[in-house]
Design a protein around this motif. Structure first.
Motif, mmCIF file in Angstrom:
data_model
loop_
_atom_site.group_PDB
_atom_site.id
_atom_site.type_symbol
_atom_site.label_atom_id
_atom_site.label_comp_id
_atom_site.label_asym_id
_atom_site.label_seq_id
_atom_site.Cartn_x
_atom_site.Cartn_y
_atom_site.Cartn_z
ATOM 1 N N ASP A 92 0.871 -1.174 0.000
ATOM 2 C CA ASP A 92 0.000 0.000 0.000
ATOM 3 C C ASP A 92 0.906 1.221 0.000
ATOM 4 O O ASP A 92 1.815 1.332 0.819
ATOM 5 C CB ASP A 92 -0.899 0.004 1.237
ATOM 6 N N SER A 93 0.673 2.149 -0.921
ATOM 7 C CA SER A 93 1.593 3.280 -1.096
ATOM 8 C C SER A 93 1.848 4.022 0.205
ATOM 9 O O SER A 93 2.976 4.429 0.496
ATOM 10 C CB SER A 93 1.034 4.242 -2.148
ATOM 11 N N ALA A 94 0.812 4.215 1.004
ATOM 12 C CA ALA A 94 0.975 4.952 2.252
ATOM 13 C C ALA A 94 1.794 4.170 3.275
ATOM 14 O O ALA A 94 2.322 4.762 4.222
ATOM 15 C CB ALA A 94 -0.391 5.312 2.833
ATOM 16 N N ASN A 95 1.911 2.853 3.098
ATOM 17 C CA ASN A 95 2.671 2.022 4.021
ATOM 18 C C ASN A 95 4.095 1.759 3.553
ATOM 19 O O ASN A 95 4.811 0.954 4.159
ATOM 20 C CB ASN A 95 1.966 0.684 4.241
ATOM 21 N N LEU A 96 4.513 2.420 2.472
ATOM 22 C CA LEU A 96 5.850 2.192 1.938
ATOM 23 C C LEU A 96 6.923 2.506 2.979
ATOM 24 O O LEU A 96 6.851 3.512 3.691
ATOM 25 C CB LEU A 96 6.081 3.078 0.713
ATOM 26 N N LEU A 97 7.949 1.638 3.045
ATOM 27 C CA LEU A 97 9.103 1.832 3.909
ATOM 28 C C LEU A 97 10.370 1.828 3.057
ATOM 29 O O LEU A 97 10.392 1.224 1.967
ATOM 30 C CB LEU A 97 9.190 0.695 4.935
ATOM 31 N N PRO A 98 11.433 2.478 3.516
ATOM 32 C CA PRO A 98 12.687 2.411 2.757
ATOM 33 C C PRO A 98 13.141 0.979 2.474
ATOM 34 O O PRO A 98 13.724 0.708 1.423
ATOM 35 C CB PRO A 98 13.671 3.155 3.672
ATOM 36 N N SER A 99 12.880 0.055 3.383
ATOM 37 C CA SER A 99 13.275 -1.335 3.143
ATOM 38 C C SER A 99 12.571 -1.927 1.929
ATOM 39 O O SER A 99 13.089 -2.860 1.300
ATOM 40 C CB SER A 99 12.991 -2.189 4.383
ATOM 41 N N HIS A 100 11.405 -1.385 1.558
ATOM 42 C CA HIS A 100 10.728 -1.850 0.346
ATOM 43 C C HIS A 100 11.536 -1.502 -0.906
ATOM 44 O O HIS A 100 11.457 -2.203 -1.914
ATOM 45 C CB HIS A 100 9.327 -1.231 0.235
ATOM 46 N N TRP A 101 12.292 -0.400 -0.863
ATOM 47 C CA TRP A 101 13.109 -0.033 -2.026
ATOM 48 C C TRP A 101 14.126 -1.110 -2.335
ATOM 49 O O TRP A 101 14.354 -1.446 -3.498
ATOM 50 C CB TRP A 101 13.820 1.304 -1.780
ATOM 51 N N ALA A 102 14.748 -1.650 -1.284
ATOM 52 C CA ALA A 102 15.719 -2.726 -1.492
ATOM 53 C C ALA A 102 15.032 -3.960 -2.070
ATOM 54 O O ALA A 102 15.604 -4.663 -2.922
ATOM 55 C CB ALA A 102 16.416 -3.060 -0.175
ATOM 56 N N ARG A 103 13.816 -4.214 -1.641
ATOM 57 C CA ARG A 103 13.063 -5.367 -2.147
ATOM 58 C C ARG A 103 12.737 -5.197 -3.634
ATOM 59 O O ARG A 103 12.886 -6.137 -4.432
ATOM 60 C CB ARG A 103 11.782 -5.506 -1.327
ATOM 61 N N ASN B 112 25.787 0.829 -10.609
ATOM 62 C CA ASN B 112 24.580 0.387 -9.909
ATOM 63 C C ASN B 112 24.950 -0.077 -8.499
ATOM 64 O O ASN B 112 25.940 -0.771 -8.298
ATOM 65 C CB ASN B 112 23.907 -0.752 -10.671
ATOM 66 N N THR B 113 24.151 0.341 -7.525
ATOM 67 C CA THR B 113 24.475 0.123 -6.121
ATOM 68 C C THR B 113 23.661 -1.036 -5.573
ATOM 69 O O THR B 113 22.437 -0.961 -5.540
ATOM 70 C CB THR B 113 24.187 1.402 -5.307
ATOM 71 N N HIS B 114 24.330 -2.093 -5.165
ATOM 72 C CA HIS B 114 23.648 -3.253 -4.601
ATOM 73 C C HIS B 114 23.509 -3.061 -3.094
ATOM 74 O O HIS B 114 24.494 -3.117 -2.362
ATOM 75 C CB HIS B 114 24.424 -4.537 -4.901
ATOM 76 N N ILE B 115 22.306 -2.800 -2.661
ATOM 77 C CA ILE B 115 22.018 -2.635 -1.244
ATOM 78 C C ILE B 115 20.970 -3.672 -0.875
ATOM 79 O O ILE B 115 19.870 -3.683 -1.424
ATOM 80 C CB ILE B 115 21.506 -1.220 -0.933
ATOM 81 N N ASP B 116 21.326 -4.552 0.027
ATOM 82 C CA ASP B 116 20.412 -5.630 0.398
ATOM 83 C C ASP B 116 19.365 -5.188 1.408
ATOM 84 O O ASP B 116 18.236 -5.677 1.410
ATOM 85 C CB ASP B 116 21.202 -6.813 0.954
ATOM 86 N N THR B 117 19.734 -4.269 2.298
ATOM 87 C CA THR B 117 18.796 -3.820 3.322
ATOM 88 C C THR B 117 18.934 -2.319 3.539
ATOM 89 O O THR B 117 20.004 -1.741 3.326
ATOM 90 C CB THR B 117 19.044 -4.544 4.664
ATOM 91 N N LEU B 118 17.860 -1.713 3.963
ATOM 92 C CA LEU B 118 17.858 -0.313 4.361
ATOM 93 C C LEU B 118 17.174 -0.214 5.720
ATOM 94 O O LEU B 118 16.157 -0.858 5.959
ATOM 95 C CB LEU B 118 17.109 0.550 3.336
ATOM 96 N N ASP B 119 17.741 0.607 6.588
ATOM 97 C CA ASP B 119 17.182 0.804 7.916
ATOM 98 C C ASP B 119 16.045 1.818 7.822
ATOM 99 O O ASP B 119 16.266 2.985 7.500
ATOM 100 C CB ASP B 119 18.269 1.307 8.868
ATOM 101 N N ASP B 120 14.835 1.375 8.098
ATOM 102 C CA ASP B 120 13.664 2.243 7.968
ATOM 103 C C ASP B 120 13.737 3.477 8.865
ATOM 104 O O ASP B 120 13.058 4.479 8.597
ATOM 105 C CB ASP B 120 12.388 1.463 8.300
ATOM 106 N N HIS B 121 14.528 3.417 9.929
ATOM 107 C CA HIS B 121 14.542 4.487 10.920
ATOM 108 C C HIS B 121 15.824 5.310 10.909
ATOM 109 O O HIS B 121 16.066 6.090 11.829
ATOM 110 C CB HIS B 121 14.331 3.887 12.313
ATOM 111 N N ALA B 122 16.626 5.177 9.840
ATOM 112 C CA ALA B 122 17.923 5.859 9.811
ATOM 113 C C ALA B 122 17.799 7.352 9.530
ATOM 114 O O ALA B 122 18.671 8.132 9.922
ATOM 115 C CB ALA B 122 18.834 5.212 8.774
ATOM 116 N N VAL B 123 16.731 7.771 8.845
ATOM 117 C CA VAL B 123 16.593 9.175 8.434
ATOM 118 C C VAL B 123 15.230 9.695 8.866
ATOM 119 O O VAL B 123 14.223 8.981 8.763
ATOM 120 C CB VAL B 123 16.739 9.322 6.904
#
Length: 334
Positions: free
Chosen positions: A56-67, A198-209
């Protein structure tokens, strides 16, 4: 490569249907899309896959970007282009993040969606989706872009500017890449190139920023409460005008200085839709530069937020993040 386009459905209004509780994701979207697309002619071949579960767009988290990025990388060599169906509320945030994760993309990654669900009368879904597919099949179009409401925009220069218009997105500090009229442009501007692959990032911390909007009455205790969060590594200030903060209360600037000294990367971005942060225009912004706060130039909030997240995931040293943040990586600032 197969000459096909991969359509990745991540969620959003385009794939929703009515329910007694309001719009909700439909369960048969992947079967319905081909039926509707068959009414259009001249489309490239495509495959459709869906994320599970949908976002759901409103529930998007930065970790979804890595997914999402992992899904694209998995299929990268099998397709000539990608169309991502996404909810409009956070579509520009995802476009910005993907632009930093696929800086040297040699094929198109186009995000689109709809203001009205595909199955509803007057839906804009087919127009957006059909044209996005055609643009994704063009070798002249590379990098991460948004196609919506007849306009192709650079992904990391875009923001959602209307909740009601079919042309829902705009690019306040950069001209549109193209407009789709009776014909489609055959020659698009060359995509901006960056210094990193291209940057390979496996995880992003949802609370870092986190983001703090400056307002009349903002005080040091509010900044201190925000910056004491254990996971926080980056703070974006949305300041006045060309980057101004109130300086009548010295404790406010002292709280920001302590945050910088503790290793938090603090970025200053204007609240204005158009224009740039220029430290030194006024004395208040000169003080920010002296205590180590960096300018976001004319980046959108979405781009500044995504860039800071990506850099923090790549570098543990705050000073390295500050250095990299000042460098245009993929056309995100003038």
């Amino acid at each position: 490569m197969s000459g096909r386009i991969l359509m990745l459905h991540t969620g959003g209004t385009i794939g929703m249907e009515r329910s007694p509780q309001g719009y909700r994701p439909m369960t048969r979207f992947s079967a319905i899309v081909p039926q509707h697309m068959a009414t259009l002619s001249g489309l490239p071949d495509y495959d459709l896959i869906e994320l599970a579960p949908l976002i759901d767009s409103a529930n998007l988290l930065p970790s979804h970007w890595a997914r999402i990025a992992r899904t694209l990388r998995t299929h990268w060599n099998q397709y000539d282009g990608f169309v991502i169906l996404h909810g409009t509320d956070t579509l520009a945030w995802t476009a910005s993040a993907l632009s930093f994760m696929f800086q040297s993309a040699d094929r198109p990654i186009i995000l689109t969606g709809a203001q009205i669900p595909l199955l509803e009368p007057r839906s804009d879904a087919l127009a957006n989706l059909g044209t996005a597919l055609i643009l994704a099949s063009s070798p002249a179009n590379r990098g991460v872009t948004i196609f919506f409401g007849g306009v192709l925009l650079q992904g990391n220069r875009s923001t959602k500017s209307s909740s009601t218009d079919f042309q829902a997105f705009s690019s306040p500090n950069a001209a549109p890449l193209a407009r789709a009229g009776i014909s489609l442009p055959s020659q698009l501007p060359a995509p901006p190139t960056g210094p990193m692959p291209n940057t390979h990032i496996d995880t992003l911390d949802d609370h870092a920023v986190t983001v703090l909007t400056v307002y009349p009455g903002l005080c040091a205790t509010q900044i201190e409460a925000l910056t004491q969060a254990p996971a926080l590594r980056g703070l974006i200030l949305c300041s006045y005008g060309t980057g101004n903060l109130p300086d009548a209360d010295p404790s406010l600037l002292q709280a920001l200085a302590r945050a910088v000294e503790s290793g938090i990367v603090v970025v200053n971005r204007t609240q204005c839709a158009q224009g740039s942060v220029v430290h030194g225009t006024y004395a208040t912004s000169s003080t920010l530069e002296r205590i180590g706060i960096i300018s976001a130039s004319d980046m959108t909030l979405e781009a500044a937020f995504a860039k800071l997240h990506i850099l923090l995931a790549l570098h543990r040293d705050p000073q390295q993040v500050r250095v990299q943040f000042r460098i245009p990586l993929c056309g995100e600032m003038s």
